[in-house]
Scaffold this active site. Sequence first.
Site, short mmCIF file in Angstrom:
data_model
loop_
_atom_site.label_atom_id
_atom_site.label_comp_id
_atom_site.label_asym_id
_atom_site.label_seq_id
_atom_site.Cartn_x
_atom_site.Cartn_y
_atom_site.Cartn_z
N CYS A 179 1.07 -1.26 0.10
CA CYS A 179 0.05 -0.41 -0.02
C CYS A 179 1.08 0.87 -0.40
CB CYS A 179 -0.97 0.23 1.46
SG CYS A 179 -2.23 -1.69 1.45
N ALA A 181 0.95 4.52 -1.77
CA ALA A 181 0.33 5.87 -2.25
C ALA A 181 1.13 6.55 -0.90
CB ALA A 181 0.26 5.84 -3.06
N PRO A 182 1.67 8.02 -0.82
CA PRO A 182 1.81 8.80 -1.65
C PRO A 182 3.49 8.05 -2.18
CG PRO A 182 1.91 10.01 0.94
CD PRO A 182 0.78 8.25 0.71
N GLY A 183 4.09 7.19 -1.24
CA GLY A 183 5.42 6.60 -2.20
C GLY A 183 6.88 7.51 -0.47
N SER A 184 6.15 8.12 0.30
CA SER A 184 7.55 7.98 1.22
C SER A 184 8.30 7.06 1.72
CB SER A 184 7.26 9.28 2.21
OG SER A 184 6.70 8.93 2.86
N LYS A 185 7.98 6.18 2.27
CA LYS A 185 8.80 4.90 2.40
C LYS A 185 9.18 4.31 1.38
CE LYS A 185 5.32 4.47 6.30
NZ LYS A 185 4.07 4.88 5.78
N ASP A 237 -5.50 -4.00 -5.90
CA ASP A 237 -6.07 -4.00 -4.82
C ASP A 237 -5.28 -5.36 -3.93
OD1 ASP A 237 -7.16 -4.95 -2.05
OD2 ASP A 237 -9.64 -5.74 -3.45
N CYS A 317 -0.74 3.68 11.19
CA CYS A 317 -0.70 5.38 12.52
C CYS A 317 -1.38 5.22 13.02
CB CYS A 317 -0.89 5.97 11.04
SG CYS A 317 -1.76 6.57 9.73
#
Length: 744
Positions: A179, A181-185, A237, A317
Amino acid sequence: MGKRSRLRKKEHQNNSKPGGRDNRDNAGWGAGYADIIKENKLFEAYYQELGLVPEGEFDQFMAAMREPLPATIRITGYKSHAKEILHCLKNKYFKEIQEVEIDGQKIEAPQPLSWYPDELAWHTNMSRKILRKSPLLEKFHQFLVSETESGNISRQEAVSMIPPLLMKIEPHHKILDMCAAPGSKTAQLIEMLHSDMDVPFPEGFVIANDVDNKRCYLLVHQAKRLNSPCIMVVNHDASCIPRLQIDTEDGQKGTLFYDRILCDVPCSGDGTMRKNIDVWKKWTTSNSLHLHGLQIRIAVRGVEQLAVGGRMVYSTCSLNPIEDEAVIATLLEKSEGALELADASVDLPGLKWMPGITKWKLMTKEGQWYKDWSEVPVNRHTQIRPTMFPPTDTEKLANMKLERCMRILPHHQNTGGFFVAVLVKKAPMPWNRRFPKERTRPKSQRQAIRPRNPTCVGKLRERERGVGRKSVCMYSDSVLCSRPPPNKKMKRHGFKEDPFVFLTEDDPVFPPIESFYDLSPDFPKINVLTRTHEGKKRHLYMVSKELRNVMLNNSERMKVINTGVKVWSRNSDGEEFGCAFRLAQEGIYTLFPYIRSRMITVSVEDIKILLTQENPYLSKLEEDAHQQAKKMGMGSIVLKYRPDKSNPDGPQCPIELCGWRGKTSIRAFVPRNERFHYLRMLGVEVFRDKQGQGPREEEKEVKEEVKEGETENGNKDVKEVLEHVSNSFHGWPSVCGFLLLPCT
């Protein structure tokens, strides 16, 4: 006047009043949320009863939740000039900030995160309001924005950096971000994969997935800043992401199992209240109850595709044990010993965290508490499931070692709330062991397995009629629970992507390129792809050997949004000089090890001229570079800088830039934000003389990429994507009207 017009007029009048939108600058942190009161009695009662917060600290916990979240930045760790950026931050901006006074008070300089390696992550409490009160702080803000857009700095919440660090990634690992997005990890994963910059193609790769087609494009934008040939963005998915096939070393077809999986599942997000203030108003316990089943399905699909010996990091989170320990306990129980919780207590020294809990209760949004499944009335069995409660077998519960889970509380280190657990796969999952070839067996040869539990008989019949959709039944102990999920037909949503077409080694495009750039014999031509079947090839991209293997064997199984790094772009002017393709700056670090000609070694002063002047004459270069350029024919070139040990003030890292040798002039083909980055490294300060003028360049570039891709595809309906891109960049400061001054 219609109803909508009246509402718009009323909204405009409200925004014109004091405290409205026109005065948002005066609101500081939390602007736009003036009407939201940071109170939620149900939230306080729930967490106080659960006892997650140590005794005597609950008031501190709630006080921290009501405070704004510090801004956090992370320096891109794998790029060779990360040390240069860190040096610039520490010795220039941070020192200057310490001397700034606003309203008679000294500004607190950013501080490094004690648990993040090599001081590559920093946090600060400075708000936007404070940043606008001082020209020096405004320059610091511009520096952060510019370096973020060029991919050298990432703006990322502190706790969000934890999961990739616990994965212990090595360059040969095959990684799935379920999962993403948004892509920082995802960006962190790519950086760790490229820990050795001398290796242009690491053996490993990252497949970043997201279920939302639009969010995938933001993910692409985030990943593109890092210019890696080892990243692929897909749109599925996560709970039923397809199992992929690859060619094995012995020439057979095999199943792709990942060495590392990041399972950062959708959650209620009550750990993000410090930045997402609307969660205060929307939070109820129902959010967790609704998401629990989805979180289990995603996690189950992840461990199914994890290689034996691999690690999967599960994170949310949310602080709620229904989304945290309950999901982990369900995985461990149904794995029958195939999974175990790893002890990550020593992996991040300096990080403060609370161990996972083994006892918890469940509360409805009406405030009704349930300690055990037996207390739940029948009319609530559809909303509340047995897996939401702790295991009743005390011995089994002790063997799970749930205390190895890690919960980060906001008041301990001034962060957001977070939960993370590291799972290690010791053996294949039990349903994979019992039915290893169930998917490939013809229907006529499959034996119907009748479960002992009458409830599951009905579920089996429903599945035979195509009703059942869950991959694994988590609520029964029958054999049915171990059947693999049925194949699902892939549904394609969103925008039709251009094809990914790999070139053959004898493709006619290669001879002029090989001759012009004198490519080394080991250049992997089969890793080059384009995005069109017919017509002239506009751009050439490269992927790693392993990603090519995945793409060629799974074109019908997965929906690829983007992959590869651009290495060449067609230039019609180049045909008369022997090569129709010029080098692209995005792929220069991937391509450079294979180029043996068309290189000019330049000095610091040469780079300053090339990056500040549009088409300088050859004579403006220093003598050495001038003589090299005179001997070279017209066309695309590489401008190469190597550190001068006798000049400690100059950049101490290698630099490669793409350029063009004209008839009497020379120029650098470098994107604007990268120009500013290199100029700062060379001691030239770049700052904006006026804020907020002109369109944001980065937004324009993303829109052009979307338009270009859809034009090649023949798909004209791009309005929705362009609106999405505009909304994504809304509120970011634009960059224009720059001045170039020597650093003091």
